[in-house]
Every structure is written in structure tokens, then in C-alpha cells.
Design an enzyme around this catalytic site. Structure first.
Site, PDB file in Angstrom:
ATOM      1  N   THR A  29       0.838  -1.187   0.000  1.00 17.14           N
ATOM      2  CA  THR A  29       0.000   0.000   0.000  1.00 17.14           C
ATOM      3  C   THR A  29       0.877   1.242   0.000  1.00 17.14           C
ATOM      4  OG1 THR A  29      -1.954   1.008   1.055  1.00 17.14           O
ATOM      5  CG2 THR A  29      -0.294   0.089   2.523  1.00 17.14           C
ATOM      6  N   ASN A  30       0.331   2.409   0.321  1.00 18.02           N
ATOM      7  CA  ASN A  30       1.114   3.650   0.341  1.00 18.02           C
ATOM      8  C   ASN A  30       0.602   4.561   1.451  1.00 18.02           C
ATOM      9  OD1 ASN A  30      -1.002   5.516  -0.771  1.00 18.02           O
ATOM     10  ND2 ASN A  30      -0.862   4.072  -2.482  1.00 18.02           N
ATOM     11  N   ARG A  31       1.199   5.737   1.583  1.00 18.72           N
ATOM     12  CA  ARG A  31       0.954   6.601   2.736  1.00 18.72           C
ATOM     13  C   ARG A  31      -0.262   7.515   2.601  1.00 18.72           C
ATOM     14  NH1 ARG A  31       5.965   6.335   5.603  1.00 18.72           N
ATOM     15  NH2 ARG A  31       5.004   7.655   7.174  1.00 18.72           N
TER      16      ARG A  31
END
Ligand code: C5P
Length: 221
Positions: A29-31
Site C-alpha cells: 500500500t502507500n501513505r
């Protein structure tokens, strides 16, 4: 006071990250916090629009009066967007869709060993590009671009490639812009160049101004 009148209009907003599984307990995933997208959903609602908020996993409350559709992967987000697309007047793609996903998803938890491990990744579908292909003449497609350099060039390349009407670019190297924070610094472009440059503002205020611009463009058609 509302910046524009979007009553009778349907606005789709995508927000948050996507989550691409590798096995039953792991994912890529990412931030992305989802804050910009949620602020846009609220601003569109305040302008009187019917809002569909298609959201990846975030820890934000559903805005009052907004229909929220929760999704995990890029594939699920694409399906959700395409389901409501025929009714939409505006599609705002504020989600940070994962560009790659594990090519294989294991049915059981992957066991560790003493060896190193290689995870092969494959591309996810580009949702904005798909919407750009299917877009009807009355529909407005608005994208985001988080860039670190050559902001205008890269943003406009993206706008053209994905057949967007507006692209909202932020230079994520600047303090107070981009992921996670409560502020953003954005510049908006259309095919002809820069149309709006905003100073550092709360995401809520950025959202209000963007919805104002979107309303103007919609009513000019
Ligand atoms: O990832 P990229 O910088 O190309 O993203 C630009 C725009 O395209 C954003 O609006 C983003 O939400 C959208 N996008 C998408 N599907 C992807 C990747 C990006 O809709 N797979």
C-alpha cells in the site's frame, strides 16, 4: 457560504490508498491518508451535489450526507467507479492507486525461510485512464498528480494521456504539500496551461476552491 451550486449534479470522488494483497495477511500500500479526497467530497456536498465517495482503507469518518463505497484493491476501485460512472457529471480521482501489485496472491500465509525472497509485481489498471476513455462529452474528469520535479510538464503529460479536463498538481517536496498533512499547495492545469495557483491552505479550503473551479467549468459547458 458555498462557492458554487452543484445541485442536481452527481460527483464521484475516489480517495485514499489501495491495498494489494500478497497473501492472506500481507499487502502493498502507500501513505495516502484520504484527507484531500474526503475534503473534496465534503465541499461537493456543501455545494449541493449528490456525492459518491469511493474510498480505500482510511481512518476517517464518513462525511454526513455522502454515499461511501469501501474498496480494497485497484480492481475493486475500478469496478466501483465504472458502476456509478454513467450517472456522474464529475469524477475526481484523488485516490493514490497502487501502480503495481503482487503478480501472485498466495492462498496461505507465505512462510519465511533462510533465503531471500523475490516478489514479482504486475501493473494495476489505471482507473483515470479507463474513465478518460469512456468519458461522455458532458462529464468532467479531474485528476491529481504528486510530482517531485518538472511539475507542470509531468502533470500536463498525465492530463493528456488520461484525457482529463483538469489536473491538480502538488510538488510533494514542499513542506505542507501532499500526503498525510492537513495542508496542501496546489496548482491546477488544463490542456492550455495553468488555470489556478493556490498558496499553502488547509485541505478543506483547497477543496472549496477546487469545487468552485469545477462548478465554473461545468456551468460554462
Ligand atoms: O499515479 P499517477 O501519478 O499517474 O496518478 C495521476 C492520476 O491518475 C491521479 O488522479 C490518480 O488517482 C489516477 N490514477 C488512477 N489509477 C491508477 C494510477 C493513478 O486512477 N492506477
Amino acid at each position: 457560504e458555498p462557492v458554487t451550486d452543484l445541485s442536481g449534479k452527481c460527483v464521484i470522488v475516489t480517495a485514499g490508498p489501495t491495498r494489494e494483497p500478497m497473501d492472506p495477511v500481507r499487502f502493498l500500500t502507500n501513505r495516502s491518508s484520504g484527507k484531500m479526497g474526503y475534503a473534496l467530497a465534503e465541499a461537493a456536498r456543501d455545494a449541493g451535489a449528490e456525492v459518491v465517495l469511493i474510498s480505500g482503507p482510511v481512518s476517517l469518518e464518513t462525511p454526513y450526507g455522502v454515499r461511501r463505497v469501501d474498496v480494497g484493491t485497484a480492481d475493486e476501485m475500478l469496478d466501483a467507479v465504472l458502476r456509478d460512472l454513467p450517472r456522474a457529471d464529475v469524477v475526481i480521482k484523488a485516490a493514490a492507486v497502487a501502480d503495481y501489485r503482487p503478480a501472485q496472491v498466495a492462498d496461505y500465509k507465505i512462510k519465511k525461510s533462510g533465503e531471500e525472497m523475490v516478489v514479482r509485481l504486475e501493473r494495476t489498471p489505471d482507473i483515470a485512464e479507463e474513465v478518460g476513455r469512456r468519458k461522455q462529452s458532458h462529464q468532467l474528469l479531474v485528476g491529481f498528480a504528486a510530482e517531485t520535479d518538472h511539475v507542470e510538464t509531468y502533470a500536463q503529460d498525465k492530463l493528456k494521456r488520461k484525457n482529463m479536463d483538469l489536473i491538480v498538481a502538488n510538488d510533494v517536496t514542499q513542506p505542507g504539500a501532499g500526503f498525510e498533512g492537513d495542508t496542501n499547495i496546489v496548482t491546477v492545469y488544463d490542456r492550455d496551461g495553468e488555470v489556478l495557483r493556490l498558496p499553502k491552505l488547509s485541505k478543506r479550503e483547497v477543496a472549496r476552491r477546487l469545487i468552485g473551479l469545477i462548478g465554473e467549468r461545468l456551468h460554462a459547458r
